[in-house]
Write an enzyme that holds these catalytic residues in place. Structure first.
Site, PDB file in Angstrom:
ATOM      1  CD1 TRP A 182      -0.295  -6.351  -3.424  1.00  0.00           C
ATOM      2  CD2 TRP A 182      -0.421  -7.172  -0.827  1.00  0.00           C
ATOM      3  NE1 TRP A 182       0.186  -7.822  -2.880  1.00  0.00           N
ATOM      4  CE2 TRP A 182      -0.433  -7.583  -1.497  1.00  0.00           C
ATOM      5  CE3 TRP A 182      -0.862  -7.168   0.095  1.00  0.00           C
ATOM      6  CZ2 TRP A 182      -0.010  -9.353  -1.197  1.00  0.00           C
ATOM      7  CZ3 TRP A 182      -0.559  -8.676   1.367  1.00  0.00           C
ATOM      8  CH2 TRP A 182       0.239  -9.231  -0.042  1.00  0.00           C
ATOM      9  CE  LYS A 232      11.787  -4.317  -5.891  1.00  0.00           C
ATOM     10  NZ  LYS A 232      12.153  -5.467  -5.886  1.00  0.00           N
ATOM     11  CB  CYS A 274      -1.291  -0.023   0.839  1.00  0.00           C
ATOM     12  SG  CYS A 274      -2.472  -1.289   1.422  1.00  0.00           S
ATOM     13  CD  GLU A 329       8.986 -12.646  -7.571  1.00  0.00           C
ATOM     14  OE1 GLU A 329       9.801 -12.951  -7.547  1.00  0.00           O
ATOM     15  OE2 GLU A 329       8.329 -12.273  -6.608  1.00  0.00           O
ATOM     16  NE  ARG A 369       4.703   1.103   0.223  1.00  0.00           N
ATOM     17  CZ  ARG A 369       5.480   1.237   1.098  1.00  0.00           C
ATOM     18  NH1 ARG A 369       6.801   1.335   1.137  1.00  0.00           N
ATOM     19  NH2 ARG A 369       4.817   0.985   2.112  1.00  0.00           N
ATOM     20  CE  LYS A 425      13.086 -12.753  -9.124  1.00  0.00           C
ATOM     21  NZ  LYS A 425      13.219 -12.679  -7.575  1.00  0.00           N
ATOM     22  CD  GLU A 453      15.767 -15.190  -7.220  1.00  0.00           C
ATOM     23  OE1 GLU A 453      15.321 -15.658  -6.505  1.00  0.00           O
ATOM     24  OE2 GLU A 453      16.029 -14.072  -7.913  1.00  0.00           O
ATOM     25  CG  HIS A 508      15.263 -39.161  -1.979  1.00  0.00           C
ATOM     26  ND1 HIS A 508      15.389 -40.288  -1.235  1.00  0.00           N
ATOM     27  CD2 HIS A 508      16.965 -38.464  -2.604  1.00  0.00           C
ATOM     28  CE1 HIS A 508      16.896 -40.815  -1.570  1.00  0.00           C
ATOM     29  NE2 HIS A 508      16.754 -39.282  -2.072  1.00  0.00           N
ATOM     30  CG  ASN A 529       1.418   0.253   4.367  1.00  0.00           C
ATOM     31  OD1 ASN A 529       1.392  -0.734   4.090  1.00  0.00           O
ATOM     32  ND2 ASN A 529       2.696   0.417   4.328  1.00  0.00           N
ATOM     33  N   GLY A 530      -0.430  -1.166   6.136  1.00  0.00           N
ATOM     34  CA  GLY A 530      -0.443  -3.088   7.500  1.00  0.00           C
ATOM     35  C   GLY A 530      -2.024  -3.123   7.840  1.00  0.00           C
TER      36      GLY A 530
HETATM   37  O1  M6R Z   1      12.816  -5.792   0.355  1.00  0.00           O
HETATM   38  P1  M6R Z   1      13.344  -7.642   0.904  1.00  0.00           P
HETATM   39  O2  M6R Z   1      14.249  -7.337   0.166  1.00  0.00           O
HETATM   40  O3  M6R Z   1      13.540  -7.405   2.447  1.00  0.00           O
HETATM   41  O4  M6R Z   1      11.847  -8.438   0.121  1.00  0.00           O
HETATM   42  C1  M6R Z   1      12.407  -9.820   0.292  1.00  0.00           C
HETATM   43  C2  M6R Z   1      10.861 -10.308  -0.447  1.00  0.00           C
HETATM   44  O5  M6R Z   1       9.615  -9.514  -0.024  1.00  0.00           O
HETATM   45  C3  M6R Z   1      11.072  -9.873  -2.127  1.00  0.00           C
HETATM   46  O6  M6R Z   1      12.918 -10.395  -2.803  1.00  0.00           O
HETATM   47  C4  M6R Z   1      10.649 -10.769  -3.069  1.00  0.00           C
HETATM   48  O7  M6R Z   1      10.131 -12.089  -2.365  1.00  0.00           O
HETATM   49  C5  M6R Z   1      10.627 -10.832  -4.470  1.00  0.00           C
HETATM   50  N1  M6R Z   1       9.641 -10.208  -4.904  1.00  0.00           N
HETATM   51  C6  M6R Z   1      11.367 -11.275  -5.404  1.00  0.00           C
HETATM   52  O8  M6R Z   1      11.399 -10.999  -6.369  1.00  0.00           O
END
Ligand code: M6R
Length: 606
Positions: free
Chosen positions: A74, A601, A2, A485, A27, A482, A478, A501, A98-99
């Site tokens: 959000w 983000k 947010c 996401e 955000r 990616k 990772e 396994h 926000n929160g």
């Molecule tokens: O701001 P941060 O690095 O603490 O964020 C951590 C995760 O929320 C962030 O890496 C998230 O997994 C990304 N969307 C990955 O691409």
């Protein structure tokens, strides 16, 4: 999570708020809204979807007022529709939040019994109605906010307008960040300084528990005990973030391309002109370290996992990576002689911040590795190192990850060298290999056309498996994250040795496996796993170097040949084609790469 904006000044508020909300859209972007005060009367407009919907609605039917608040949401509680969009109002109050208000159910029940009415499914709506209940008992606006703060549990950054108070914004924060911006004739509020890019660079960061009355004449800040307090102003250079997409279609692609420079900057910050150059690192090297804890969320957690392999190898002490949301609640045993390292791009992630506070309570030496300047974690850590990646807009983290890795590997190398577990020769070799990295990353970015062909293939697949051994295992996690996401294709990173396994049952001709296999001491074993997949009809995409390609033979559907590199550095180099693969698969599917569904983000709520 947010975005919040507030404006009070000589101009019409809504165009300023809309532009600022666009900068905060990373955000959250499922609905948006704005409220202004005009001659003492509250006006409000809310729309579902992106900021553009709100902007269009305001063009068709503008709302007036030189004071206003805005929000991009959000969703946590309630569907992302107009009714649940912020601002939320009571009869004389409008608020953006926000929160999460954790005790909203009890508060709501209590207010319902007093005859107050609600119109949304959100936790936030209790805030204006609770404050209203105090106003109705003759409290002044700031008194009512202070009384409400004593009742509200959870995390909040709140920004209020009060009907009839055309020169006052009231704000309050607990757990969620909030900044106040100052200009000659205007005042601003934002959930982070980026929202104020191009408006002002003169920023006051509110501390936890703070509240404030903002007017054109004065700013009165109250601390957690609700006593007036002074907070310093900081000049934050955020102008460069105003028009940052340049010639690229998406931030994600731009940020992938920025990696040769961002990695160079990270290296320069630690080894300026070939010398070790960091006081923070010096101080860490002088401390005893019995154990290293590496803590983060999402991509930052995978950086921690990779670093745990590096630290054990280079410093020869136990190192464990922890997911912050688990670590903070499991009463982890950490000791003062442990070094607890917190990795976060934003420096605001709620779980990582809480984990840092836990480590501080355990008196553990702590260090944060951060990108966003002047963030909460920087203020709360014993020590902090910047990764110098530059602002990362894409929700899918790319350059921040490779810069985090660069800093973590350099840190492990320097500590190991200073503690005598890395020889002078090893130190010089790894350091010079690190300085070669930007050039090699550039070469990998040049493989774009080959990667596009693979992306075209996987864009029709229902799922993708990523496998690797050793350092390539967390790299595969990772790669899978990616892809998930930005393409919404189910993907799993799996330690190659674990395949038989259980996960090998997933393999069939529609589910390809991306095999990460640089030619290192684990290569032969990984290639055996590749053969097992091929024997079961699974398509294979092999990422290796020229040596590996010769050894692997041609039993693959696609092979991408990466430069041969020091095995320690492979996670950084092999991540880059995985980022591009995710990006081009998403664009092939016609998806909005920079605003993936359901994501934001900066995750400032639990
Ligand atoms: O701001 P941060 O690095 O603490 O964020 C951590 C995760 O929320 C962030 O890496 C998230 O997994 C990304 N969307 C990955 O691409």
């Amino acid at each position: 999570m947010c975005g919040i904006i507030g404006y009070l000044g000589p101009h019409q508020a809504s165009p300023i708020i809309i532009e600022a909300l666009r900068r905060l859209e990373y955000r959250g972007y499922d609905s948006a809204g704005i409220a202004t005060l005009d001659n003492g009367t509250l006006n409000r407009r809310r729309t579902s979807g992106r900021i553009n919907n709100l902007a269009d609605s305001l063009v068709q039917e503008p709302i007036r007022g030189k004071i206003g608040i805005g929000h991009t949401r959000w969703a946590t509680h309630g569907l992302p529709n107009e009714q649940n969009a912020h601002p939320h109002n009571s009869c004389s109050i409008s608020v953006v939040h926000n929160g999460i208000i954790e005790n909203f159910k009890q508060i709501k029940e209590n207010l319902l019994t007093q005859g107050y009415e609600f119109s949304s499914e959100t936790d936030t709506e209790v805030v204006p109605i609770l404050v209203q209940s105090f106003i109705d008992r003759n409290a002044k606006p700031i008194e009512a906010v202070h009384q409400a703060m004593k009742v509200l549990q959870g995390q909040f950054a709140l920004c209020f307008l009060f009907a009839g108070e055309d020169d006052v914004i009231i704000v309050a924060r607990q757990g969620s960040p909030l900044v106040i911006g100052h200009d000659q004739d205007a005042m601003f509020v934002a959930s982070d300084a980026l929202g104020l890019a191009g408006l002002t660079d003169n920023i006051t960061y509110l501390e936890d528990g703070d509240s404030a009355i903002i007017s054109q004449q004065e700013l009165i800040i109250f601390d957690v005990n609700q006593k007036p307090v002074s907070r310093s102003k900081t000049i934050v250079s955020i102008d460069s973030a105003v028009n940052p997409k340049g010639n690229y279609k998406h931030f994600m692609l731009k940020e992938i391309h920025e990696q040769p420079e961002s990695i160079s900057r990270a290296l320069e910050s630690l080894f300026q002109s070939g010398q070790l150059n960091d006081q923070t690192v010096d101080q860490i090297c002088q401390q005893p370290i019995n154990w290293v804890n590496l803590i983060g969320c999402g991509t930052a957690y995978y950086a921690c996992q990779i670093a745990s392999y590096w630290f054990e190898k280079l410093i020869k002490i136990p190192a464990r990576a922890e997911i912050a949301s688990e670590f903070r609640y499991r009463n982890a045993v950490i000791k003062p002689d442990d070094l607890s390292i917190f990795v976060s791009q934003s420096g605001e992630t709620a779980d990582t911040l809480a984990a840092l506070r836990y480590a501080r309570d355990c008196h553990s030496n702590n260090l944060s590795i951060l990108n966003n300047p002047a963030c909460s974690m920087e203020r709360e850590s014993q020590r902090a190192l910047s990764i110098h990646a530059g602002f990362e807009f894409s929700v899918a983290s790319t350059k921040a990850f490779t810069s985090q890795l660069t800093v973590l590997l350099s840190l492990g190398l320097i500590i190991g060298y200073r503690k005598g577990t890395v020889t002078h020769e090893e130190f010089s070799t790894i350091k010079s290999d690190l300085f070669e990295l930007p050039k090699l990353v550039d070469a990998v970015i040049g493989l774009r056309d080959d990667i596009i062909k693979i992306a075209e293939f996987i864009s029709d697949c229902p799922a993708v498996i990523f496998i690797g051994r050793g350092l390539m295992y967390p790299t595969s996690l990772e790669g899978a994250l990616k892809l998930k996401e930005v393409t919404y294709i189910h993907a799993e990173g799996i330690a190659a040795g674990e395949l038989k396994h259980g996960p090998i049952a997933l393999v069939d001709k529609t589910v390809p496996t991306v095999v990460l296999a640089p030619s290192n001491d684990l290569f032969v074993k990984t290639i055996s796993n590749l053969k097992e997949i091929r024997a079961r009809g699974g398509p294979v995409i092999l990422l290796t170097d020229s040596e590996g390609l010769v050894q692997a033979g041609d039993d693959t559907n696609f092979a991408l040949t990466l430069p041969k590199i020091n095995p320690l550095l492979t996670p950084i180099l092999y991540t880059v084609p995985l980022q591009l693969l995710a990006y081009f698969t998403a664009t092939k599917k016609g998806l909005d790469v920079d605003k993936p569904r359901h994501l934001a983000k900066s995750v400032t709520v639990e």
